[in-house]
Write an enzyme that holds these catalytic residues in place. Structure first.
Site, PDB file in Angstrom:
ATOM      1  N   CYS A 121       0.779  -1.321   0.126  1.00  0.00           N
ATOM      2  CA  CYS A 121       0.035  -0.016   0.025  1.00  0.00           C
ATOM      3  C   CYS A 121       0.843   1.159  -0.067  1.00  0.00           C
ATOM      4  O   CYS A 121       0.330   2.433  -0.207  1.00  0.00           O
ATOM      5  CB  CYS A 121      -0.783   0.121   1.314  1.00  0.00           C
ATOM      6  SG  CYS A 121       0.225   0.231   2.745  1.00  0.00           S
TER       7      CYS A 121
ATOM      8  N   GLU B 199      -1.426 -19.099   2.926  1.00  0.00           N
ATOM      9  CA  GLU B 199      -0.633 -20.278   3.591  1.00  0.00           C
ATOM     10  C   GLU B 199      -1.024 -21.647   2.646  1.00  0.00           C
ATOM     11  O   GLU B 199      -0.164 -22.151   2.527  1.00  0.00           O
ATOM     12  CB  GLU B 199      -1.107 -20.458   5.075  1.00  0.00           C
ATOM     13  CG  GLU B 199      -0.471 -21.537   5.659  1.00  0.00           C
ATOM     14  CD  GLU B 199      -0.839 -21.793   7.235  1.00  0.00           C
ATOM     15  OE1 GLU B 199      -1.479 -20.781   7.727  1.00  0.00           O
ATOM     16  OE2 GLU B 199      -0.525 -22.733   7.665  1.00  0.00           O
TER      17      GLU B 199
ATOM     18  N   ARG C 262      -7.828 -25.163  17.417  1.00  0.00           N
ATOM     19  CA  ARG C 262      -7.407 -23.670  18.095  1.00  0.00           C
ATOM     20  C   ARG C 262      -8.529 -22.933  18.749  1.00  0.00           C
ATOM     21  O   ARG C 262      -8.284 -22.434  19.767  1.00  0.00           O
ATOM     22  CB  ARG C 262      -6.573 -22.738  17.271  1.00  0.00           C
ATOM     23  CG  ARG C 262      -5.800 -21.842  17.941  1.00  0.00           C
ATOM     24  CD  ARG C 262      -4.743 -21.306  16.959  1.00  0.00           C
ATOM     25  NE  ARG C 262      -3.535 -21.850  16.951  1.00  0.00           N
ATOM     26  CZ  ARG C 262      -2.390 -21.758  17.631  1.00  0.00           C
ATOM     27  NH1 ARG C 262      -2.627 -20.692  18.670  1.00  0.00           N
ATOM     28  NH2 ARG C 262      -1.262 -22.504  17.708  1.00  0.00           N
TER      29      ARG C 262
ATOM     30  N   GLU D 276       0.083 -13.006  15.912  1.00  0.00           N
ATOM     31  CA  GLU D 276      -1.460 -13.047  16.181  1.00  0.00           C
ATOM     32  C   GLU D 276      -2.154 -12.597  17.372  1.00  0.00           C
ATOM     33  O   GLU D 276      -3.250 -12.202  17.366  1.00  0.00           O
ATOM     34  CB  GLU D 276      -1.908 -14.591  15.711  1.00  0.00           C
ATOM     35  CG  GLU D 276      -1.595 -15.111  14.493  1.00  0.00           C
ATOM     36  CD  GLU D 276      -1.268 -16.691  14.411  1.00  0.00           C
ATOM     37  OE1 GLU D 276      -0.405 -17.334  15.007  1.00  0.00           O
ATOM     38  OE2 GLU D 276      -2.173 -17.389  13.809  1.00  0.00           O
TER      39      GLU D 276
HETATM   40  S1  FES Z   1      -0.953  -3.141   3.249  1.00  0.00           S
HETATM   41 FE1  FES Z   1       0.049  -1.257   4.140  1.00  0.00          FE
HETATM   42  S2  FES Z   1       1.923  -2.034   4.793  1.00  0.00           S
HETATM   43 FE2  FES Z   1       0.879  -3.850   4.036  1.00  0.00          FE
END
Ligand code: FES
Ligand SMILES: Cc1cc2nc3c(=O)[nH]c(=O)nc-3n(C[C@H](O)[C@H](O)[C@H](O)COP(=O)(O)OP(=O)(O)OC[C@H]3O[C@@H](n4cnc5c(N)ncnc54)[C@H](O)[C@@H]3O)c2cc1C
Ligand code: FES
Length: 1384
Positions: free
Chosen positions: A140, A835, A913, A1316
């Site tokens: 981004c 994944e 999990r 996570e």
């Molecule tokens: S989408 Fe902004 S750094 Fe990954």
């Protein structure tokens, strides 16, 4: 398209007669002329179907990214500068290159990220974003940098508010935005007073030194004796921003560029650019079906996503006669094709030139324009485009409708221009239809001045406040006489019918009635309810909510007008009214990070080193899969996806596709040379469907062609005949149909039945949680290169799992794995979504490449990616809880159902999990949790950050909240006990750890029999409770809520513990390979993939520390399966742990080998030491291996250690909701994480903030919806909303836990996995919203327990408040009536 990049001769753009063509009496020029990053470009007859993005990427400027192709993510942002000869003004504006037609840039200067700066000489915007940790995966980042750059080009001294707002058209999925905002705010003009941080100086907290976020903050140079890291001000000397050094507007475009009519003939489309209104009308006469195009923000979407073919496009975006404005005594007339950004400026200007009461309509238009799309769209989109499109949710049309606005429509008639005027309320005739004939165009729009005692207001409610289309919007106008009797009224609503509508019956009823009379308001609301009836299954859904919004808007309008004309009402005084009539206004956000350990003996480890690729990412130099240069002979692949949720495939006919020249082949199940079956655990998927499709979006075939455009066109021509079978979409349907995978899981501890008998209270309930789309900014992409020797293949894929890609690839081609190498440089985000679900695309391409013996590339379109790739699992928890009068939990019987989709994928592990996290932080002595995988006909749901853990904990926390409410006690008290008891205990035991009411305590066993060591939850909870001043704010919230009926606040305090390890034992291993070259440089390779989480940065820190070399000496190229083999997927928050130890082990071997040389060459450099060792024939390459010790759990016996350790945290969040609309804002979040001793605090804070915001999205605005036929409805940023820049907490305080000892932690440098664990703390927003809803209900005397389905969308919030307005608008389904869209 021939490209000629020719220098401008003597500063002049030369034109030759031969380049003109005469058509329909107009002399057209056949070349496109523009500047790109300061260089003149001339293109001969460019293809009108090519976007600016496709063009810049095709010439190697790959810094500009494709994230969505629909203007919804900002990854493609570029700057365009243009010169207006009339006003002699240069303007700079950001645009979405994915929607801008290349042909629209004639005479303009396009600046891409490469034109702004580079790694050697970055622009200050780039430098600050990179160094202040604003880039993680980086996909981004160029777009975000361009938005900030565009702001500064127009305004070198922006305010903080302007900075926050300039990003409304950009999304980031990784960072959580705060670091980007901090970096951007270093450009803000000085506030009146610097550093007004409202940190409580009395508290013992240390963030007083963190400043306000400005580059010149007074705290910048303060040294604090306390040696904590200060992420915001790491004492970096930034490059000064100097606006005079920017790339100039090319003088030739001012002095010698002349605009000519243009004509380009493409493969499918003709492009005309008339130079005058006359030429335009003439063209429209000749080509009545010719499509006008201006900003292309509608037309572009129709062509790309609705597959509409427009053979003739007539570009009017630069036509001066459709621009400009005139202000007269009656009102404002604007050219129909000014941009919306210009419209905003003109309205502001017009407002200054008239009496205040005359500007009511201008203000209303401005109010809705503020929430109209994002900057990049407003910079090109036009009012005419909006009006002619006639979308039922247009943000402008309801205001035009309600206020006697008038449109001028013109055409050529008998060789002259004739015009007619039409009132807005007579213009639209049906769904996207109006009174214009095919030769007519819109030229002007007239907006009348409002009269004295006339009031106009605009309202808009959407899923997300910034850059979102409306659910319902309104333009409301009333004109009162001196006695407050209604003289005239106009109500325009969008989102209530298939076109924006007036409500003539209600309006007529209101005329002559007295404004301010409560009975009139009641009558009006009743009338509107009748006039705007919606059925339960209305297209767009949300019938009750949409009706409630109409009432809510009217309610706000009513009291707003009352206040303005001085009518005093019985119920509300002016202050009350002020508080609810507007929208929730957000403050400029601020953040504080308090991190680090007091003492630290490490040189590189634990330092806040920016992501090592950040500068490459922000300058666009970082290479992602689709940025790889074309390889010789490369082809493009397009997938053929199933269009039916469940069906037998009767036939596949690709003959029409194959008939297109440049199509090279079609491949399906019969073409798979090896095994057509694969699957990460169970082999229950096919590469290409052979007989039966199980969901929409399953891969049936692959078309390969010379270009992307041809491959995609050809794919649409493949005909598939199906025999439909019945389908199941939701968890509830699966339970009813008994449709499950045969993979159940359970954990039983104690005796729940007996415990229930002895419990004082037994409660039952149900918790329902929706899915979540990964929305990594980079969609899945692969490039498969057959080597044509020994059947070797080189794969470049955007995968978290190169080894699985390699192994499965080998199996489906029937070759050995040693013939295949899978390489990954970096991913533009993964979050679990790459994944396993990255693999099907690569497999399909491999089959094609195998047969054609040519390289094939494909990067999925955003909608394809969202259709194919699966999401976070929706969960249903049915629970029964036993609790005693003392508030202690006795027993839990929980049945978990998860929507796995059509294949098993990783769902069993996700369920595991979910089960292991369903205790969250609570000791429940008797527990029985069973889990089932629902088999449905939706995409195969998969790993997503947290992997079922957040859903498990969400069930628990819902149980905690609902049970506390049922017991009539505060939920915080339910967790930790009564304050008085606690204080007493604190005196005995330092207060922080001990026998809390329901929290586990140190040494206790979980339900899966794991001993809780280094257990810090009670301390963390207590610490965040204190630092957030929970008690005080709780009281304040009570007071606020007593005072305010229509705005409510709520607060929550949520703990989390997250188990770190893969639950599949064999995956807990890693390898590394470290080479030292004779120049002293070190090359590190390991098995993990860089996807923004900073893994490579941390690994290089580990290597540099271990080898005692500077960080500059070590380098990492890529992840490749021929360098480090048998890698586990980069997942489960363990990558730093396991790869870090593997790297460390390799470095230890090398250090040991170098030790004798170091000892005897004390004053020598590393290079000299290495050289000496080399000449002594010392092996300077070593591999390292690591397997996590101690773990290994047996599900059948409920014994063995499940996780290596836990990462823990707690968060306190306060929100405010608007009861009348369901809007919310996060006022403040305090979050503390125990992440051990971090390898890199800056990166870990980035993980915490990013995960938190992703968690916020999961349980608030991100709602995944399906149509009843099994097609996913939310398949792009247009209707699937991620949190944006202005959805983060207004005040966001992050602390890392630093008071702990870790006697049992055996991780690398005592760090903890962090990717996570913080995600679940986003649920603190959900529970704060729930708290606010409770207050709203109570205000209406409703004490029903709030059962809130996640996500808490604005619709759910609004309807859960259960006030009189919501109740009156409830639309019940008829028998067997289903919603238009459904959550699965
Ligand atoms: S989408 Fe902004 S750094 Fe990954
Ligand atoms: C990401 C995104 C966000 C959006 N957000 C919003 C939003 O918040 N609110 C909202 O209301 N809309 C929104 N839209 C829709 C769209 O941006 C608007 O409708 C915009 O005003 C269209 O203008 P345009 O110039 O781009 O139209 P174009 O796409 O160029 O043209 C649209 C239509 O208008 C016709 N047309 C253009 N000019 C003339 C003319 N002079 N005479 C006759 N016909 C003409 C074209 O032939 C075409 O049929 C959004 C779109 C996108 C892609
Ligand atoms: S790619 Fe252009 S806005 Fe997303």
């Amino acid at each position: 398209m021939n490209e000629l990049v020719s220098p401008v001769v003597d500063g002049k753009i030369n034109i030759e007669e031969k380049d003109f063509i005469i058509d329909h009496d107009i002399k057209f020029y056949k070349k496109l002329r523009f500047y790109l990053n300061g260089t003149y470009v001339e293109l001969d007859n460019p293809d009108p179907d090519i976007t600016l993005l496709q063009y810049v990427r095709s010439v190697g400027l790959t810094g500009t990214k494709l994230g969505c192709a629909e203007g919804g993510c900002g990854a493609c942002t570029v700057l365009i500068s243009s010169y207006d000869p009339t006003n002699q003004k240069i303007s700079h504006f950001s645009v979405n290159a994915c929607l801008a037609p290349l042909c629209s840039v004639d005479g303009k200067h396009v600046i891409t990220i490469e034109g702004v700066g580079n790694v050697k000489n970055p622009h200050s915007v780039q430098e600050r974003i990179a160094l202040l940790h604003g880039s993680q995966c980086g996909f981004c980042t160029p777009g975000i940098a361009m938005s900030l750059y565009a702001l500064l080009r127009n305004n070198p001294n922006p305010s903080e508010k302007e900075i926050e707002e300039c990003f409304d058209g950009n999304l980031c999925r990784c960072t959580g935005y705060r670091p980007i905002l901090d970096a951007a705010k270093t450009f803000a003009k000085p506030a009146v007073k610097c550093c007004e941080s409202d940190v409580d100086k009395k508290s013992d907290r240390i963030e007083q030194n963190n400043g306000c976020g400005r580059g010149d903050c007074c705290k910048f140079n303060n040294s604090n004796s306390f040696s904590l890291l200060n992420l915001k001000f790491p004492q970096i000397k930034f490059k000064q921003y100097d606006a005079t050094q920017e790339l100039i507007f090319p003088p030739a475009l001012i002095s010698s560029y002349k605009s000519y009519p243009l004509y380009f003939l493409g493969r499918k489309t003709k492009w005309f650019k008339p130079n005058s209104l006359n030429e335009l009308l003439l063209l429209k006469l000749k080509y009545p079906q010719g499509k006008l195009v201006s900003g292309n923000t509608e037309v572009g979407i129709e062509v790309k996503f609705k597959k509409v073919n427009y053979n003739v496009l007539i570009y009017v975006g630069d036509l001066q006669e459709l621009k400009g404005y005139e202000f007269t005594d009656d009102g404002l007339t604007i050219g129909a094709n000014i941009t919306l950004a210009q419209f905003q400026e003109i309205l502001q200007e017009a407002g200054k030139n008239c009496k205040e009461y005359q500007a009511e309509t201008f203000k209303a238009l401005l109010a809705n324009l503020r929430w109209f799309a994002g900057h990049q769209i407003r910079n090109v989109a036009t009012p005419a485009g909006n009006i002619i499109t006639g979308s039922p949710i247009s943000d402008l049309n309801p205001i035009f409708l309600s206020t006697s606005c008038m449109f001028t429509i013109s055409c050529y008639n008998e060789m002259s221009c004739v015009s007619r005027e039409v009132l807005a309320k007579e213009f639209w005739t049906g769904y996207r239809q109006n009174t214009c004939t095919s030769t007519e165009i819109m030229t002007k729009i007239f907006i009348p001045l409002s009269k004295e005692r006339q009031f106009v207001r605009a309202y808009k409610q959407s899923k997300r406040r910034d850059d979102d289309i409306a659910i319902v919007n309104a333009g409301l106008m009333v004109h009162l006489d001196d006695e407050n009797v209604v003289k005239n009224v106009g109500f325009g609503f969008g989102g209530m019918k298939n076109v924006s509508v007036r409500t003539p019956l209600s309006e007529e009823w209101l005329i002559g009635k007295k404004w301010g009379d409560e009975n009139v308001l009641k009558g009006l609301l009743n009338n509107l309810r009748e006039e705007l009836r919606l059925s339960f299954d209305v297209p767009g859904g949300m019938a009750s909510y949409r009706k409630s919004l109409v009432s809510g808007f009217i309610f706000k309008f009513w009291y707003d007008v009352c206040k303005n004309v001085g009518i005093s009402t019985k119920e509300y005084n002016d202050d009350d009214i002020n508080e609810f009539i507007g929208i929730i206004e957000r403050n400029v956000s601020k953040g504080v990070q308090t991190v680090g350990f007091k003492e630290d003996d490490k040189k590189v480890i634990g330092k806040e080193i920016p992501h090592l690729s950040a500068m490459k990412q922000v300058t666009g130099e970082a290479i992602y899969t689709d940025d790889l240069p074309k390889v010789h002979g490369e082809l493009y692949g397009a997938l053929i996806l199933s269009q039916i949720a469940h069906a037998k495939v009767l036939s596949i006919d690709a003959s029409k596709a194959l008939a297109i020249s440049k199509v090279k082949g079609f491949f399906s199940a019969k073409d798979v040379p090896g095994e057509n079956k694969w699957g990460p655990v169970f082999h229950d998927e096919e590469v290409f469907v052979s007989e039966e499709v199980q969901c929409v979006g399953q891969i049936i075939g692959l078309v390969v062609a010379e270009s992307q455009a041809i491959a995609q066109e050809a794919a649409l021509l493949v005909e598939i005949k199906y025999e439909k079978l019945s389908h199941i979409l939701t968890i509830e349907e699966a339970i009813e149909e008994n449709s499950f995978f045969n993979i159940d899981r359970k954990i039983i501890k104690g005796d729940v039945d007996e415990a229930f008998q002895h419990s004082d209270h037994v409660f039952e309930g149900e918790t329902r949680i929706g899915g979540q789309e990964h929305f990594y900014l980079e969609t899945n992409a692969s490039l498969v290169i057959p080597k044509n020797e020994d059947n070797e293949f080189e794969i470049h894929a955007s995968t978290q799992n190169p080894t699985e890609t390699q192994i499965v690839g080998a199996s489906i081609l029937g070759i050995a794995a040693n013939k295949i190498v899978c390489k990954v440089k970096r991913l533009g985000g993964g979050f679990g979504g790459k994944e396993t679900r990255s693999i099907p695309l690569t497999l399909a391409l491999m089959v094609g490449a195998y047969h054609l013996k040519r390289p094939i590339r494909c990067m999925l379109d955003r909608d394809e990616d969202m259709i194919i790739s699966g999401q976070r699992h929706p969960f249903l928890g049915r629970w029964k809880v036993g609790v005693n009068n003392d508030g202690k939990l006795r027993a839990l019987d929980l049945k978990i159902y998860i929507n796995a989709g059509w294949s098993a994928d990783l769902s069993a592990a996700v369920l595991e999990r979910g089960i292991t996290h369903s205790d969250n932080c609570y000791y429940i002595p008797n527990i029985k949790i069973t889990g089932k995988l629902c088999k449905t006909n939706i995409h195969s749901n998969t790993a997503f950050r947290g992997f079922g853990g957040p859903q498990g904990m969400m069930i628990t926390e819902n149980i905690m909240s609902e049970v506390a409410d049922k017991l009539g006690i505060d939920v915080v008290e339910f967790r930790v006990g009564f304050e008085s008891v606690r204080v007493e205990k604190m005196e005995h035991k330092d207060g922080l750890c001990g026998d809390e009411k329901n929290f586990y305590s140190e040494g206790q066993l979980t339900h899966f029999n794991m001993t809780l060591n280094d257990w810090h939850i009670p301390s963390l909870y207590e610490q965040v409770k204190r630092s957030s001043e929970y008690e005080r704010r709780h009281q304040e919230i009570n007071k606020f809520n007593e005072k305010h009926k229509w705005k409510k606040r709520g607060i929550s305090l949520i703990p989390t513990k997250f188990g770190i390890s893969f639950t599949a034992l064999h995956l807990n291993q890693a390898g590394a390979l470290v080479h030292i070259y004779t120049d002293g440089s070190v090359l590190v390779s390991h098995g993990g993939v860089e996807m923004g989480q900073g893994l490579h940065t941390k690994m290089l820190q580990v290597a540099a520390e271990a080898l005692s070399v500077p960080l500059d000496n070590v380098h990492l190229m890529e992840t490749a399966t021929n360098i480090v083999i048998n890698t586990s997927s980069t997942a489960a928050s363990v990558s730093s742990d396991i790869n870090g130890y593997a790297v460390l082990n390799a470095c230890k071997v090398l250090s040991e080998r170098l030790k004798p040389y170091r000892e005897k060459m004390l004053d020598k450099s590393f290079k000299e030491i290495v050289k000496a060792a080399y000449f002594d024939r010392v092996n300077l390459s070593a591999n390292g291996f690591y397997k996590t010790p101690d773990i290994g759990y047996d599900w059948d016996k409920n014994e063995g250690q499940m996780f290596f350790y836990f990462t823990m945290g707690a968060a306190c969040t306060e929100v405010e909701i608007d009861v009348l609309t369901g809007d919310h804002t996060i006022l403040r979040t305090d979050l503390i994480m125990d992440i051990g001793r971090s390898l890199n605090y800056a990166i870990d804070v980035g993980q915490i903030e990013g995960a938190f915001i992703q968690g916020v999205g999961w349980c608030t605005i991100e709602e995944s919806l399906f149509l009843p036929n099994g097609h996913i409805f939310t398949k792009g940023p247009g209707n699937y909303k991620l949190p944006g820049f202005r959805d983060i907490p207004q005040d966001f305080r992050i602390t890392t836990f630093r008071d702990a000892e870790y006697p049992n932690l055996k991780t690398i440098h005592s760090s903890k996995g962090v990717g996570e664990p913080p995600l679940f703390l986003g649920s603190s927003v959900f529970f704060a919203i729930r708290d606010a809803i409770k207050f709203a209900r109570k205000a209406n005397g409703n004490n029903d327990i709030v059962v809130l389905r996640s996500p808490a969308t604005s619709e759910r919030i609004r309807m859960a408040c259960m006030d009189e307005i919501a109740i009156a608008n409830i639309v019940e389904p008829k028998e067997n009536e289903k919603g238009w869209v459904i959550g699965v």
